[in-house]
Design a protein around this motif. Sequence first.
Motif, PDB file in Angstrom:
ATOM      1  N   UNK A   1      47.754  49.381  29.919  1.00 31.87           N
ATOM      2  CA  UNK A   1      46.817  48.870  31.151  1.00 31.87           C
ATOM      3  C   UNK A   1      46.959  49.968  32.088  1.00 31.87           C
TER       4      UNK A   1
ATOM      5  N   UNK B   1      46.758  44.423  39.504  1.00 33.72           N
ATOM      6  CA  UNK B   1      46.527  43.087  38.417  1.00 33.72           C
ATOM      7  C   UNK B   1      45.272  42.518  38.714  1.00 33.72           C
ATOM      8  N   UNK B   2      44.528  42.489  37.583  1.00 31.27           N
ATOM      9  CA  UNK B   2      43.092  42.004  37.658  1.00 31.27           C
ATOM     10  C   UNK B   2      42.868  40.554  38.063  1.00 31.27           C
TER      11      UNK B   2
ATOM     12  N   UNK C   1      41.289  38.161  36.606  1.00 31.14           N
ATOM     13  CA  UNK C   1      41.615  37.197  35.294  1.00 31.14           C
ATOM     14  C   UNK C   1      42.788  37.017  35.066  1.00 31.14           C
TER      15      UNK C   1
ATOM     16  N   UNK D   1      40.735  34.173  26.857  1.00 28.09           N
ATOM     17  CA  UNK D   1      41.213  35.662  27.068  1.00 28.09           C
ATOM     18  C   UNK D   1      40.945  36.308  25.849  1.00 28.09           C
TER      19      UNK D   1
ATOM     20  N   UNK E   1      36.204  49.224  33.186  1.00 27.95           N
ATOM     21  CA  UNK E   1      37.395  48.315  33.903  1.00 27.95           C
ATOM     22  C   UNK E   1      37.275  46.878  33.557  1.00 27.95           C
ATOM     23  N   UNK E   2      38.227  46.247  34.030  1.00 27.60           N
ATOM     24  CA  UNK E   2      38.492  45.199  33.505  1.00 27.60           C
ATOM     25  C   UNK E   2      39.967  44.604  33.691  1.00 27.60           C
ATOM     26  N   UNK E   3      40.208  43.481  33.527  1.00 27.97           N
ATOM     27  CA  UNK E   3      41.454  42.817  32.929  1.00 27.97           C
ATOM     28  C   UNK E   3      42.497  43.574  32.095  1.00 27.97           C
ATOM     29  N   UNK E   4      43.634  43.392  31.922  1.00 34.76           N
ATOM     30  CA  UNK E   4      44.905  43.982  31.394  1.00 34.76           C
ATOM     31  C   UNK E   4      44.564  43.934  29.828  1.00 34.76           C
TER      32      UNK E   4
ATOM     33  N   UNK F   1      35.615  44.420  41.579  1.00 37.74           N
ATOM     34  CA  UNK F   1      34.876  44.225  40.643  1.00 37.74           C
ATOM     35  C   UNK F   1      34.954  42.384  40.196  1.00 37.74           C
TER      36      UNK F   1
ATOM     37  N   UNK G   1      33.426  36.989  39.649  1.00 36.83           N
ATOM     38  CA  UNK G   1      32.543  37.612  40.813  1.00 36.83           C
ATOM     39  C   UNK G   1      31.986  36.403  41.567  1.00 36.83           C
TER      40      UNK G   1
ATOM     41  N   UNK H   1      27.484  38.847  42.975  1.00 37.39           N
ATOM     42  CA  UNK H   1      27.746  40.302  42.590  1.00 37.39           C
ATOM     43  C   UNK H   1      27.425  41.357  43.769  1.00 37.39           C
TER      44      UNK H   1
END
Lengths: 405, 151
Positions: free
Chosen positions: B15, A338-339, A341, B130, B61-64, A371, A358, A362
Motif C-alpha cells: 500500500x 490511512x484510507x 475505508x 471489503x 487511488x483507494x483503500x489499502x 477521495x 464520499x 462528490x
Amino acid sequence: MTDLSHLKADFPVLSNGVHFLDSGASSQKPISVLEAMDDFARTSYANVHRGAYKLSVAATDAYEAARERVASFIGASDSGEVIFTRGATTALNMVAFGWGLEHLGPGDRILTTEIEHHANLVPWQMVAKRTGATLDHVPMTDDFRLDLGAYDEKLGPDVRVVAVTGMSNVLGVMPPIRSISDRAHEIGARVVVDAAQLVPHSPVAVATLGADFVAFSSHKMLGPTGIGVLWGRMEALEEMEPFEGGGEMISDVTLQDATWAAIPHRFEAGTPPIIEAVGLHAAIDYLDSIGMEKVLEHDRELTGIALDRLGDVPGLNIQGPTTLEDRGGVISMTLDGVHAHDLATILDEEGVAVRSGHHCAKPLMRRLGVAATARASFYVYNTEEDVDALVGGLRRAGDLFGVGG
Amino acid sequence: MSLEDLYREVILDHYRSPRNKGHLDSPDFRAEGVNPLCGDEITIDLAFDGDQVSQVAISGQGCSISQSSASMMSEAIKGKTKGEIEDLTKRFRDMMSLDGEADIGLDPDRPGAVLGDLESLQGVRKYPVRIKCASLGWNVLLEALDGEPLT
C-alpha cells in the motif's frame, strides 16, 4: 455538560454497547417509537381518507394528527403546508420537478452550492437539462463556510431558485438560511432548503427561517424510514404541480382529464406511509420531551469535546470548521496514510460505527481534495465514552499503519 | 481474527510502496474500473511480448486492500500468458470465496508457497464488505485482457 446519558437505555439497538456514530446517515429508534407503530398496527390500522368504517376513520385521525404534530414541531401556522413524502430526497425531487419544470426555462439560472448533498444537486441537474435553465454554484470558503460574498455576486434577476443545505452532512456547517432567503427574495427567487440534517438536530421555525420549501426525513430524527416531509409556504406550494398522479390526489377524473385535490392531498398520490406517520409523531414527541435547544446544545458540546481530543491524534485532519459556531454534530476526518475505508474497518473492530466514503457529496470531496472521509455524527444517545472510543480507535489505526512513527 | 491478520505488514508495504505504479507509453491493453459505492479507482496498462505479459502498470487511488491487491497482482502476472493469468485469477477468487470455493490448498506451514504475497489477502475473506476492495483490480485486469488491443 448537558447530560443525556440516561436516554441510551431507550434505544434497544445500543444495548450491545456499540458506539453508534452514524446518526447523520440514519438514527436509531427509541422504544416509544417502536411501540407507537406496533400499537397502531395492532389496534387502529386501515387505509386513510377512504373508508366510511370506524377503523379507517381512526387511521385517518392518526395520520392527520401526525401532520398537525409535524406542523407544530417546525412552527408552521398551517398544517396544510405539511406534505408527507417518502423522505427528504423525494421531497426535494417534488420541488425540482413539480415547481422547476413549471417555472424554469432557457435564460433562467438555478443556484445551488458546492457543499450540497447529491439530493439537492442531481434533481436540479436533471431539471436544468429538461428546461434549458443553467446551473450555478455558490463556492465554499477555505474555512469550510459558504462564500456569502460570492453568493451576493451570483444573485441576479435570472436566478429563479436557490437550493441550499440547512446543515452540511459532511462539514457540519449551518449556513445562515434567513439572510440567504432574504437576499434571494429581493430578486424574486424561491429558496429550497435541504434540512435533512438540520431539523433532527436544531430547533427550526419555518415561519422565521425564511425559506419557501423545507425538506427533511423521519429516519434521521429517531423515526422510521419511508416517510419524510416537504413543508412549503402555501403560496409556493400553489405554484407547484403534482409530481405523481394517482389515487387520493384528485378532485375529479374523466377518461381524458383530471383536476387536483386541495393542498396538501394534491401532493400525496397513492396510499401514504400511515404507520410511519404514527412513528414520526412519536419521534417528535420524544425529541420535544428533551427539547430541541437541548438536543442542539448536547450535540455541540460533544462536538467540542471531540474536536479537542481529535486534535491530539497524530496525522488527523478535520475536514470542516474546528470552531463550534453555526455548526452541528458532524465531524468528517482524514488520517494521513490511512484510507477512510480502512479507518472504518478498524473503528468497527473497536465497536465504533462511523460512515466512510464520499457521503453523497462528490463535488464537495473534489473541492476538499480528498477521495473519501470518515465521518462521525452525534445524536441524543451519544456520550463522552463514544467520543473516547472514537479517539482510541483512530489512534490504533494510526499505530497499525505506522502514522507519525 | 484480528486486525493484524487483516492488515498484514506485507499488505501495508504494498500500500505504501505500490509496485509497477504509473502508466505505459504504449500499452497493448488498458482498462479502468471504479467501485461506485466507495469511489476506489484502478487503471491497468498491459504490454505483451508474444503471448506473455512483458510490462504492467497500475494507477489509481483507494483503500489499502484495493491498492495492495492490485500491486501484488501486477507482480504476479508478469511473464504469464493470458491463460495463466485467467487461471491465477480463478485461484485468487477462490481464495476470496468469491465463487463459493475457499480451500485452494494453501499451506499454513509454507506461507506464500501457492500464491506468493497474494496469500496475505486471505484475511479479507473474514470482512465481507471489503472483499470487493480486494477484487477490484482483478476485475479490471480481466476487462483489460478481454478488451480490444490498442496497438
